[in-house]
Design a protein around this motif. Sequence first.
Motif, mmCIF file in Angstrom:
data_model
loop_
_atom_site.group_PDB
_atom_site.id
_atom_site.type_symbol
_atom_site.label_atom_id
_atom_site.label_comp_id
_atom_site.label_asym_id
_atom_site.label_seq_id
_atom_site.Cartn_x
_atom_site.Cartn_y
_atom_site.Cartn_z
ATOM 1 N N ARG A 80 0.838 -1.206 0.000
ATOM 2 C CA ARG A 80 0.000 0.000 0.000
ATOM 3 C C ARG A 80 0.870 1.251 0.000
ATOM 4 N NH1 ARG A 80 -1.817 -0.072 4.846
ATOM 5 N NH2 ARG A 80 -0.614 1.714 5.540
ATOM 6 N N ASN A 83 1.701 2.218 -3.291
ATOM 7 C CA ASN A 83 0.518 2.447 -4.133
ATOM 8 C C ASN A 83 0.245 1.332 -5.139
ATOM 9 O OD1 ASN A 83 -0.403 4.967 -3.054
ATOM 10 N ND2 ASN A 83 1.411 5.904 -3.978
ATOM 11 N N HIS A 86 -3.416 0.515 -6.921
ATOM 12 C CA HIS A 86 -4.022 1.197 -8.071
ATOM 13 C C HIS A 86 -4.270 0.250 -9.244
ATOM 14 C CE1 HIS A 86 -4.148 5.106 -6.260
ATOM 15 N NE2 HIS A 86 -2.891 4.972 -5.866
ATOM 16 N N ASN A 105 -6.399 6.294 10.518
ATOM 17 C CA ASN A 105 -7.186 7.516 10.353
ATOM 18 C C ASN A 105 -6.891 8.232 9.044
ATOM 19 O OD1 ASN A 105 -8.658 7.241 12.714
ATOM 20 N ND2 ASN A 105 -7.170 8.377 13.938
ATOM 21 N N SER A 106 -5.730 7.971 8.436
ATOM 22 C CA SER A 106 -5.357 8.640 7.187
ATOM 23 C C SER A 106 -5.747 7.845 5.940
ATOM 24 C CB SER A 106 -3.851 8.915 7.169
ATOM 25 O OG SER A 106 -3.126 7.693 7.060
ATOM 26 N N LEU A 107 -6.295 6.635 6.101
ATOM 27 C CA LEU A 107 -6.682 5.825 4.940
ATOM 28 C C LEU A 107 -7.860 6.462 4.209
ATOM 29 C CD1 LEU A 107 -6.568 2.213 6.446
ATOM 30 C CD2 LEU A 107 -4.891 3.247 4.878
ATOM 31 N N ASP A 108 -7.830 6.371 2.871
ATOM 32 C CA ASP A 108 -8.961 6.923 2.127
ATOM 33 C C ASP A 108 -10.010 5.849 1.862
ATOM 34 O OD1 ASP A 108 -8.111 5.512 -0.186
ATOM 35 O OD2 ASP A 108 -6.842 7.177 -0.799
ATOM 36 N N ALA A 109 -11.106 6.267 1.275
ATOM 37 C CA ALA A 109 -12.289 5.410 1.155
ATOM 38 C C ALA A 109 -12.145 4.290 0.130
ATOM 39 C CB ALA A 109 -13.508 6.260 0.826
ATOM 40 N N VAL A 110 -11.011 4.177 -0.536
ATOM 41 C CA VAL A 110 -10.808 3.053 -1.449
ATOM 42 C C VAL A 110 -10.773 1.733 -0.666
ATOM 43 C CG1 VAL A 110 -8.269 3.105 -1.446
ATOM 44 C CG2 VAL A 110 -9.474 2.207 -3.429
ATOM 45 N N TRP A 111 -10.451 1.828 0.638
ATOM 46 C CA TRP A 111 -10.334 0.635 1.477
ATOM 47 C C TRP A 111 -11.666 0.341 2.161
ATOM 48 C CZ3 TRP A 111 -6.062 -1.465 0.009
ATOM 49 C CH2 TRP A 111 -5.013 -0.650 -0.412
ATOM 50 N N ASN A 143 -11.713 8.005 11.460
ATOM 51 C CA ASN A 143 -11.912 7.748 10.035
ATOM 52 C C ASN A 143 -13.277 7.074 9.850
ATOM 53 O OD1 ASN A 143 -11.940 6.786 7.413
ATOM 54 N ND2 ASN A 143 -9.781 6.232 7.397
ATOM 55 N N HIS A 145 -14.777 6.385 7.016
ATOM 56 C CA HIS A 145 -14.934 5.768 5.694
ATOM 57 C C HIS A 145 -14.475 4.317 5.626
ATOM 58 C CE1 HIS A 145 -15.690 9.831 4.407
ATOM 59 N NE2 HIS A 145 -14.520 10.206 4.864
#
Length: 195
Positions: A80, A83, A86, A105-111, A143, A145
């Motif tokens: 991860r 990256n 992708h 807390n910094s993970l984005d909503a792709v997960w 987080n 998301h």
Amino acid sequence: MIILLSPEQLVAHESVVVNGLFEKGLSLFHIRKQQFTDMEMVAYVGNIDGGYRKQLVLHSHFHLANELGIERLHVREEDRKQNKQHAFMDGFTLSTSVHAITTFNSLDAVWKYAFLSPVFPSISKKGYGITHTVLEDLRRRNNPHVRLVGLGGVNEQNCRQVFDAGADDIAVLGAVWNNTRPIQAFNSMYKTING
């Protein structure tokens, strides 16, 4: 929800146990068999009842996912960070692993979800989590998301604590696979959580 991780090395009658666990309410099964050849992975997945295919998660052999009818992939933390997810963002449900609440807390909503470990000292990795665990850190989660899955040392006696601390779900490994009666061990945990 209870997620089960496979042991890295094969266990006797592993697919029989996995099928039995799905019958008892197992939500997702993470396949951690990086050392398998492609043929071994196809055979391994083939031994798990086809009706559970959508509940299987690959940790490796991503190139076989479509052929095997698997829609879930787990991207290791180091991958991860580079990256590598992708290449698999279209058409797959993705999960990952983290070892700090700040990273979670910094993970984005792709997960869809992320394992946060160790919540307790590990059962399967001797010595892991002896000096530091993340159970108390779950309260600092912000987080909304990504589902937080507590992993590490989770068993029937402490599984409720993980939910109480703020996890959405739990993941287990040693509590099931290190038990001489893995299906009963899982079932006890399931009843503890679901009543």
